[in-house]
Scaffold this active site. Structure first.
Site, short mmCIF file in Angstrom:
data_model
loop_
_atom_site.label_atom_id
_atom_site.label_comp_id
_atom_site.label_asym_id
_atom_site.label_seq_id
_atom_site.Cartn_x
_atom_site.Cartn_y
_atom_site.Cartn_z
CB SER A 151 56.79 -69.79 82.49
OG SER A 151 55.51 -70.30 82.81
CE1 TYR A 164 57.43 -68.80 87.92
CE2 TYR A 164 55.70 -68.87 86.26
CZ TYR A 164 56.88 -69.36 86.78
OH TYR A 164 57.52 -70.39 86.15
#
Length: 260
Positions: A151, A164
Site C-alpha cells: 500500500s 495498517y
C-alpha cells in the site's frame, strides 16, 4: 519474429496457474481479471464461498478459466489444505498474489489488542503463511512469481491507521527478504503498492467531498485511481517481462509519494 509476437510471449501468461487471495471483490477481483485476460488459469481465494462463486461466475461469463478456493489466510491448516487442493485439482501454482487484507481505524492510543492482532494476522501473517505453502513447489520447480499487495501506506502515514501502515511497511521488508532467500531458486518476489483507488472498501471516502478534494489536490494526477489501472503492473510482475525484477515494491499511486 514480429514485435507483436515477441511482446505477446513476453507478457503472456498462457499455461500459467495463478492463485489470488482476497479475490472475491475489489483489487483482488481486478487482479484475477487481469491475469486471466493475459491467459492464466486463475484460482480465486477467499473466506466466503457464496462471494467467491458470484465472482467466479462473473469471470467465467467473460470467458476466463476460473476455479474457487475457500481459504482463511490466518489459519495454517486452511492455507495448506487450500493450496494443496488447488495444485492437485488444477495445476502447480506458477503465480501467487497475496492480496487478502483488512483495515481497522482508531487512534493509536485506543487501538485494542484484538484489532491489532486481527489486522496483523491477515495483512502480515497471512502473506507469510500462504507464501510458505506455495513456495515449496516453486522451489522444487525452480520457477515462480509471488506478488505481495502492499500500500501507499507502506511509505506514508496517516492518523487512525498506524497499525495498517505498520503491516504494509513490514510487507516491503518481507518482500525483500523473500527475494533474498528464494531468488536463488528462480522464484521472484515483488510487491505492488496501490495508492487511493475507487473500490467498494473506499466507497465512503470517495463519497466524502472533503476527503476527495484533499486527495485529488494532493495527487499530481488530480484524481482517484481506477482498479483497471493496476492490471498492467500485475501482468508485468507475473510475466517473463519482469524476469530479472526481484525484491521490488512498485508504487501505483498517481505520484502521491513523489511530492510534498
Amino acid at each position: 519474429m514480429h514485435s507483436t509476437d515477441y511482446l505477446g510471449q513476453l507478457f503472456g501468461l498462457e499455461g500459467k496457474h495463478a492463485f489470488i487471495t482476497g479475490a472475491s471483490r475489489g483489487l483482488g477481483l481486478a487482479f484475477a481479471e487481469a491475469l486471466a485476460s493475459a491467459g492464466a488459469r486463475v484460482t480465486i481465494g477467499g473466506r466466503k464461498a457464496d462471494d467467491l462463486k458470484a465472482a467466479a461466475d462473473k469471470l467465467r461469463t467473460a470467458g476466463h478459466s476460473i476455479t474457487e478456493a475457500v481459504i482463511d489466510v490466518t489459519d495454517t491448516q486452511s492455507v495448506d489444505q487450500a493450496i494443496a487442493a488447488a495444485e492437485t485439482g488444477t495445476a502447480p501454482i506458477d503465480i501467487l498474489v497475496n492480496n487478502a487484507g483488512i483495515q481497522r481505524r482508531a487512534p493509536l492510543e485506543t487501538f485494542s489488542d484484538a484489532d491489532w492482532d486481527a489486522l496483523m494476522a491477515t495483512n502480515l501473517d497471512g502473506v507469510f503463511k500462504v507464501s510458505r505453502a506455495v513456495v515449496k513447489g516453486m522451489i522444487a520447480r525452480q520457477r515462480g512469481s509471488i506478488i505481495n499487495v502492499s500500500s501507499v501506506q507502506s511509505v506514508l502515514a496517516r492518523p487512525s491507521i498506524a497499525p495498517y501502515a505498520a503491516s504494509k511497511g513490514a510487507i516491503t521488508m518481507l518482500t525483500k527478504s523473500m527475494a533474498g532467500e528464494w531468488g536463488q531458486h528462480g522464484v521472484r518476489i515483488n510487491a505492488i503498492a496501490p495508492g487511493y483507488f475507487k473500490t467498494e472498501l473506499n466507497a465512503a471516502l470517495v463519497a466524502d467531498e472533503t476527503f476527495s478534494a484533499w486527495l485529488t489536490g494532493r495527487t499530481p494526477m488530480r484524481r482517484w485511481g481506477e482498479v483497471r489501472e493496476l492490471a498492467g503492473a500485475a501482468v508485468f510482475l507475473a510475466s517473463d517481462a519482469a524476469s530479472f525484477v526481484n525484491g521490488q515494491t512498485l508504487l501505483v499511486d498517481g505520484g502521491i509519494t513523489s511530492v510534498l
